[in-house]
Motif scaffolding. Structure first.
Motif, PDB file in Angstrom:
ATOM      1  N   VAL A 101       0.840  -1.204   0.000  1.00  0.00           N
ATOM      2  CA  VAL A 101       0.000   0.000   0.000  1.00  0.00           C
ATOM      3  C   VAL A 101       0.874   1.253   0.000  1.00  0.00           C
ATOM      4  CG1 VAL A 101      -1.711   1.323   1.292  1.00  0.00           C
ATOM      5  CG2 VAL A 101      -1.923  -1.164   1.119  1.00  0.00           C
ATOM      6  N   ALA A 102       1.971   1.226   0.759  1.00  0.00           N
ATOM      7  CA  ALA A 102       2.866   2.386   0.794  1.00  0.00           C
ATOM      8  C   ALA A 102       3.470   2.652  -0.584  1.00  0.00           C
ATOM      9  CB  ALA A 102       3.973   2.159   1.827  1.00  0.00           C
ATOM     10  N   LEU A 103       3.888   1.603  -1.270  1.00  0.00           N
ATOM     11  CA  LEU A 103       4.423   1.771  -2.624  1.00  0.00           C
ATOM     12  C   LEU A 103       3.345   2.293  -3.576  1.00  0.00           C
ATOM     13  CD1 LEU A 103       6.609  -1.466  -2.922  1.00  0.00           C
ATOM     14  CD2 LEU A 103       7.400   0.882  -2.576  1.00  0.00           C
ATOM     15  N   LEU A 104       2.129   1.791  -3.397  1.00  0.00           N
ATOM     16  CA  LEU A 104       1.026   2.268  -4.227  1.00  0.00           C
ATOM     17  C   LEU A 104       0.772   3.753  -3.991  1.00  0.00           C
ATOM     18  CD1 LEU A 104      -1.389   1.560  -6.144  1.00  0.00           C
ATOM     19  CD2 LEU A 104      -2.742   1.220  -4.059  1.00  0.00           C
ATOM     20  N   VAL A 105       0.766   4.169  -2.735  1.00  0.00           N
ATOM     21  CA  VAL A 105       0.547   5.577  -2.411  1.00  0.00           C
ATOM     22  C   VAL A 105       1.650   6.444  -3.016  1.00  0.00           C
ATOM     23  CG1 VAL A 105       0.505   7.251  -0.515  1.00  0.00           C
ATOM     24  CG2 VAL A 105      -0.789   5.106  -0.330  1.00  0.00           C
ATOM     25  N   LEU A 106       2.894   5.991  -2.923  1.00  0.00           N
ATOM     26  CA  LEU A 106       4.001   6.742  -3.518  1.00  0.00           C
ATOM     27  C   LEU A 106       3.821   6.888  -5.018  1.00  0.00           C
ATOM     28  CD1 LEU A 106       6.762   8.101  -3.263  1.00  0.00           C
ATOM     29  CD2 LEU A 106       7.820   5.840  -3.454  1.00  0.00           C
ATOM     30  N   TRP A 107       3.418   5.814  -5.672  1.00  0.00           N
ATOM     31  CA  TRP A 107       3.194   5.865  -7.124  1.00  0.00           C
ATOM     32  C   TRP A 107       2.051   6.817  -7.468  1.00  0.00           C
ATOM     33  CZ3 TRP A 107      -1.062   3.867 -10.008  1.00  0.00           C
ATOM     34  CH2 TRP A 107      -0.871   3.907 -11.406  1.00  0.00           C
ATOM     35  N   LEU A 108       1.001   6.804  -6.663  1.00  0.00           N
ATOM     36  CA  LEU A 108      -0.129   7.699  -6.904  1.00  0.00           C
ATOM     37  C   LEU A 108       0.277   9.161  -6.727  1.00  0.00           C
ATOM     38  CD1 LEU A 108      -3.008   5.746  -5.114  1.00  0.00           C
ATOM     39  CD2 LEU A 108      -2.706   6.064  -7.590  1.00  0.00           C
ATOM     40  N   LEU A 109       1.126   9.419  -5.744  1.00  0.00           N
ATOM     41  CA  LEU A 109       1.612  10.787  -5.555  1.00  0.00           C
ATOM     42  C   LEU A 109       2.441  11.245  -6.750  1.00  0.00           C
ATOM     43  CD1 LEU A 109       2.582  10.694  -1.772  1.00  0.00           C
ATOM     44  CD2 LEU A 109       0.584  11.788  -2.806  1.00  0.00           C
ATOM     45  N   LEU A 110       3.257  10.341  -7.277  1.00  0.00           N
ATOM     46  CA  LEU A 110       4.041  10.679  -8.465  1.00  0.00           C
ATOM     47  C   LEU A 110       3.132  10.927  -9.665  1.00  0.00           C
ATOM     48  CD1 LEU A 110       7.013   8.161  -8.092  1.00  0.00           C
ATOM     49  CD2 LEU A 110       7.011  10.618  -7.614  1.00  0.00           C
ATOM     50  N   ARG A 112       0.295  12.266  -9.350  1.00  0.00           N
ATOM     51  CA  ARG A 112      -0.509  13.422  -8.946  1.00  0.00           C
ATOM     52  C   ARG A 112      -1.979  13.057  -8.750  1.00  0.00           C
ATOM     53  NH1 ARG A 112       1.875  18.757 -11.138  1.00  0.00           N
ATOM     54  NH2 ARG A 112      -0.235  19.425 -10.622  1.00  0.00           N
ATOM     55  N   ALA A 113      -2.220  11.810  -8.398  1.00  0.00           N
ATOM     56  CA  ALA A 113      -3.575  11.359  -8.072  1.00  0.00           C
ATOM     57  C   ALA A 113      -3.760  11.521  -6.570  1.00  0.00           C
ATOM     58  CB  ALA A 113      -3.785   9.924  -8.511  1.00  0.00           C
ATOM     59  N   TRP A 114      -3.940  12.764  -6.132  1.00  0.00           N
ATOM     60  CA  TRP A 114      -3.913  13.086  -4.714  1.00  0.00           C
ATOM     61  C   TRP A 114      -5.055  12.412  -3.956  1.00  0.00           C
ATOM     62  CZ3 TRP A 114       0.614  14.926  -5.141  1.00  0.00           C
ATOM     63  CH2 TRP A 114       0.967  15.838  -6.127  1.00  0.00           C
ATOM     64  N   ARG A 115      -6.244  12.421  -4.538  1.00  0.00           N
ATOM     65  CA  ARG A 115      -7.398  11.867  -3.831  1.00  0.00           C
ATOM     66  C   ARG A 115      -7.263  10.361  -3.622  1.00  0.00           C
ATOM     67  NH1 ARG A 115     -12.362  13.591  -7.249  1.00  0.00           N
ATOM     68  NH2 ARG A 115     -10.879  13.233  -8.930  1.00  0.00           N
ATOM     69  N   LEU A 116      -6.810   9.661  -4.657  1.00  0.00           N
ATOM     70  CA  LEU A 116      -6.625   8.218  -4.515  1.00  0.00           C
ATOM     71  C   LEU A 116      -5.555   7.899  -3.481  1.00  0.00           C
ATOM     72  CD1 LEU A 116      -6.845   6.599  -8.076  1.00  0.00           C
ATOM     73  CD2 LEU A 116      -8.242   6.097  -6.077  1.00  0.00           C
ATOM     74  N   ALA A 117      -4.481   8.680  -3.473  1.00  0.00           N
ATOM     75  CA  ALA A 117      -3.409   8.464  -2.495  1.00  0.00           C
ATOM     76  C   ALA A 117      -3.935   8.662  -1.075  1.00  0.00           C
ATOM     77  CB  ALA A 117      -2.243   9.414  -2.775  1.00  0.00           C
ATOM     78  N   ALA A 118      -4.742   9.705  -0.884  1.00  0.00           N
ATOM     79  CA  ALA A 118      -5.314   9.948   0.444  1.00  0.00           C
ATOM     80  C   ALA A 118      -6.258   8.823   0.842  1.00  0.00           C
ATOM     81  CB  ALA A 118      -6.053  11.285   0.445  1.00  0.00           C
ATOM     82  N   TRP A 119      -7.090   8.373  -0.103  1.00  0.00           N
ATOM     83  CA  TRP A 119      -8.028   7.288   0.202  1.00  0.00           C
ATOM     84  C   TRP A 119      -7.298   6.015   0.586  1.00  0.00           C
ATOM     85  CZ3 TRP A 119      -8.641   2.603  -2.438  1.00  0.00           C
ATOM     86  CH2 TRP A 119      -9.704   1.802  -1.999  1.00  0.00           C
ATOM     87  N   ALA A 120      -6.273   5.629  -0.180  1.00  0.00           N
ATOM     88  CA  ALA A 120      -5.530   4.406   0.113  1.00  0.00           C
ATOM     89  C   ALA A 120      -4.849   4.495   1.475  1.00  0.00           C
ATOM     90  CB  ALA A 120      -4.500   4.146  -0.989  1.00  0.00           C
ATOM     91  N   SER A 121      -4.269   5.652   1.782  1.00  0.00           N
ATOM     92  CA  SER A 121      -3.582   5.822   3.063  1.00  0.00           C
ATOM     93  C   SER A 121      -4.553   5.730   4.232  1.00  0.00           C
ATOM     94  CB  SER A 121      -2.856   7.175   3.092  1.00  0.00           C
ATOM     95  OG  SER A 121      -1.938   7.286   2.035  1.00  0.00           O
ATOM     96  N   VAL A 122      -5.661   6.453   4.131  1.00  0.00           N
ATOM     97  CA  VAL A 122      -6.638   6.463   5.218  1.00  0.00           C
ATOM     98  C   VAL A 122      -7.247   5.077   5.413  1.00  0.00           C
ATOM     99  CG1 VAL A 122      -8.886   7.368   5.923  1.00  0.00           C
ATOM    100  CG2 VAL A 122      -7.155   8.910   5.004  1.00  0.00           C
TER     101      VAL A 122
END
Length: 282
Positions: A101-110, A112-122
């Motif tokens: 999940v952490a790698l996925l969030v990092l990829w989403l941030l790269l 610029r899919a901010w909402r998806l990154a926030a959803w996955a983290s939360v």
């Protein structure tokens, strides 16, 4: 003749059933639908919790009989135990799942899919905290079997492995599904089901959880994912994106070059026509 004034209650009722309702009514509908959907998913877990806490005899027999049968198989097949320990301790370990999940969030941030990154983290954090809190509240002891083949610390209900696998696989599936060709989409669904079922089986087969523990972990994980997904869908609607289905993933626009709409697009008037990517139609 003086014009009759419409009663406030009738006016409110008419606004509720009107097809062109205002933002407050729309918010109310979303809130009710979110509460109903979350409750519907949470009811099975709540029922499992009640049955566990009340020590319901049929469930107790199921837990005990399954644990004893699988434990006898484990004692007779030490090589199979090593395979199970590798699966549950490395491949499906909660640390491995959270790292994914952490790698996925990092990829989403790269991306610029901010909402998806926030959803996955939360979702991942909420899953871990909810599972830990539930364990502490329930305080169910783990199975005590003769000649145990494996050990695990902490309380038993719900299974942290099963809950983490459920939420992690759901996050990966709902985020990455738009990148998979439609003809191949049954494959990630199958992998998700196999992973969750595999984690549940390994924990019971190794004698560190009861059947009801892993079922409770899966149900609680689904409840967490449902709650955060409903919030994400409301967020998506406020941003002017089209409705999606589970088979499309949370953000179908992730497969495009611009998965996140620019700020001026998100803040545009709701009545402005948009294409599937959320851009104004000129």
């Amino acid at each position: 003749m003086a014009q009759r004034t419409e009663h406030p209650r009738r006016r409110l009722l008419r606004s509720l059933v009107s097809r062109h309702s205002g933002p407050d009514v729309t918010f109310g509908r979303r809130l009710v639908l979110a509460a109903v959907a979350t409750a519907a998913v949470s009811v099975p877990f709540a029922l499992a919790l009640v049955l566990v806490e009340s020590q319901w005899a049929p469930l107790h027999r199921l837990d005990r009989n399954t644990a004893e049968r699988l434990h006898a198989t484990a004692l007779d097949h030490p090589g199979w135990v090593r395979v199970l320990e590798a699966l549950t301790g490395i491949v499906w370990d909660p640390v491995t799942m959270r790292l994914l999940v952490a790698l996925l969030v990092l990829w989403l941030l790269l991306r610029r899919a901010w909402r998806l990154a926030a959803w996955a983290s939360v979702t991942a954090v909420a899953s871990g905290l909810t599972g830990l809190l539930t364990k502490v509240v329930v305080e169910r002891a783990r199975p005590h079997l003769p000649d145990p083949v494996s050990h695990a610390p902490g309380f038993s209900f719900p299974s942290g492995h099963a809950m983490t696998a459920t939420t992690t696989c759901a996050v990966l599936l709902l985020v990455l599904l738009p990148l998979v060709p439609r003809a191949w989409r049954p494959l990630p669904w199958a992998l998700t089901l196999v992973s969750v079922a595999g984690v549940a089986y390994t924990r019971v087969a190794l004698g560190v959880h009861w059947v009801s523990d892993v079922v409770g972990g899966v149900l609680l994980g689904l409840a967490v994912v449902t709650a955060t997904t409903l919030v994400f869908e409301a967020w998506r609607a406020d941003a002017g994106r089209l409705r999606t289905t589970v088979t499309e993933g949370l953000e179908p626009e992730l497969s495009t070059a611009d998965p996140e709409p620019p700020v001026h697009v998100r803040d545009a008037a709701p009545s402005e026509p948009r294409d599937e990517a959320g851009r104004p139609v000129r």
